[in-house]
Design an enzyme around this catalytic site. Structure first.
Site, PDB file in Angstrom:
ATOM      1  N   TYR A 133       6.066  21.245 -34.503  1.00 17.34           N
ATOM      2  CA  TYR A 133       7.409  21.825 -34.655  1.00 17.34           C
ATOM      3  C   TYR A 133       8.394  20.765 -35.141  1.00 17.34           C
ATOM      4  O   TYR A 133       9.229  21.027 -36.020  1.00 17.34           O
ATOM      5  CB  TYR A 133       7.857  22.412 -33.321  1.00 17.34           C
ATOM      6  CG  TYR A 133       9.270  22.931 -33.300  1.00 17.34           C
ATOM      7  CD1 TYR A 133       9.598  24.139 -33.905  1.00 17.34           C
ATOM      8  CD2 TYR A 133      10.285  22.223 -32.656  1.00 17.34           C
ATOM      9  CE1 TYR A 133      10.903  24.625 -33.884  1.00 17.34           C
ATOM     10  CE2 TYR A 133      11.581  22.702 -32.622  1.00 17.34           C
ATOM     11  CZ  TYR A 133      11.886  23.893 -33.245  1.00 17.34           C
ATOM     12  OH  TYR A 133      13.173  24.369 -33.221  1.00 17.34           O
ATOM     13  N   MET A 134       8.301  19.568 -34.583  1.00 18.84           N
ATOM     14  CA  MET A 134       9.187  18.489 -34.996  1.00 18.84           C
ATOM     15  C   MET A 134       8.974  18.137 -36.468  1.00 18.84           C
ATOM     16  O   MET A 134       9.930  17.895 -37.216  1.00 18.84           O
ATOM     17  CB  MET A 134       8.956  17.248 -34.124  1.00 18.84           C
ATOM     18  CG  MET A 134       9.431  17.402 -32.696  1.00 18.84           C
ATOM     19  SD  MET A 134      11.237  17.510 -32.627  1.00 18.84           S
ATOM     20  CE  MET A 134      11.465  18.160 -30.985  1.00 18.84           C
TER      21      MET A 134
END
Length: 220
Positions: A133-134
């Site tokens: 996600y990052m």
């Protein structure tokens, strides 16, 4: 700005944001994966539920943006923690970039991205437990910065469902994540506060819960 297309209106931040926007007299085209989700939104003539598909082609999304009459795009969608990494790529990265491309095709210049603290700090990605996600957020934000859009990137710390305080802190990107917990309601209040604030154009903010009034935090 008078009309907002909110991508991710059914999300936890999106649901809190809609009433704040209409309280400012803004029309909200509420982008939803399923129109049945509109039941959680305020019953107001200023709220226009729209079925919205982030997997559609940019040209299709651009047409929908244009037809809505929106002059601002807010991206607050997310694939969610229960989906696989493929959905993170499809929604949080490719979906986000397609909305940027579509905004430009539709002639919409104002764009607000809800990102995440530490997404711009590679050294912290492994510690977050949500590295894919990052990575998606990092590259989506990078793509946004390279556009000609009047963007603002909001990078809140770990989100809570606590009642909003109306206060935040703005921090350098090197702040520890443990110091940045913030209620989703305050993130929504920040978006509502900056939507017409030219001081925030083409800027990025990392924020957490704090003692600075939201209404005063973005005056410079």
């Amino acid at each position: 700005m008078t009309s907002v297309f909110l991508v991710g209106a059914h999300g936890k931040v999106g649901r809190l944001l809609v009433p704040k926007l209409i309280n400012q007299g803004l029309t909200v085209s509420a982008g939803l994966r399923d129109l049945a989700q509109a039941s959680v939104l305020p019953d107001s003539p200023l709220v226009i539920p729209q079925h919205f598909d982030l997997t559609a082609l940019p040209e299709t999304i651009a047409h929908q943006f244009k037809q809505s009459g929106a002059d601002t795009i807010v991206f607050s969608a997310g694939s969610g923690g229960n989906t696989g990494d493929d959905q993170t790529l499809i929604v949080d990265l490719d979906g986000a970039i397609k909305t940027m491309e579509a905004a430009q095709v539709a002639g919409i210049t104002r764009y607000i991205m809800v990102s995440s603290a530490a997404s711009n700090q590679r050294e912290l990605w492994d510690k977050t437990g949500i590295k894919p996600y990052m990575i998606a957020k990092y590259y989506a934000d990078k793509a946004l910065i390279q556009t000609d859009l009047d963007y603002t990137i909001v990078r809140p710390g770990p989100l809570t469902d606590s009642q909003g305080t109306g206060n935040i802190k703005l921090v350098s990107k090197n702040a520890a994540l443990t110091d940045l917990s913030i209620p989703r309601d305050d993130v929504a209040a920040v978006i509502a506060a900056i939507i017409n604030n030219r001081n925030t154009f083409r800027k990025s903010y990392t924020l957490g819960g704090g003692t600075i009034s939201i209404k005063d935090a973005f005056k410079i």
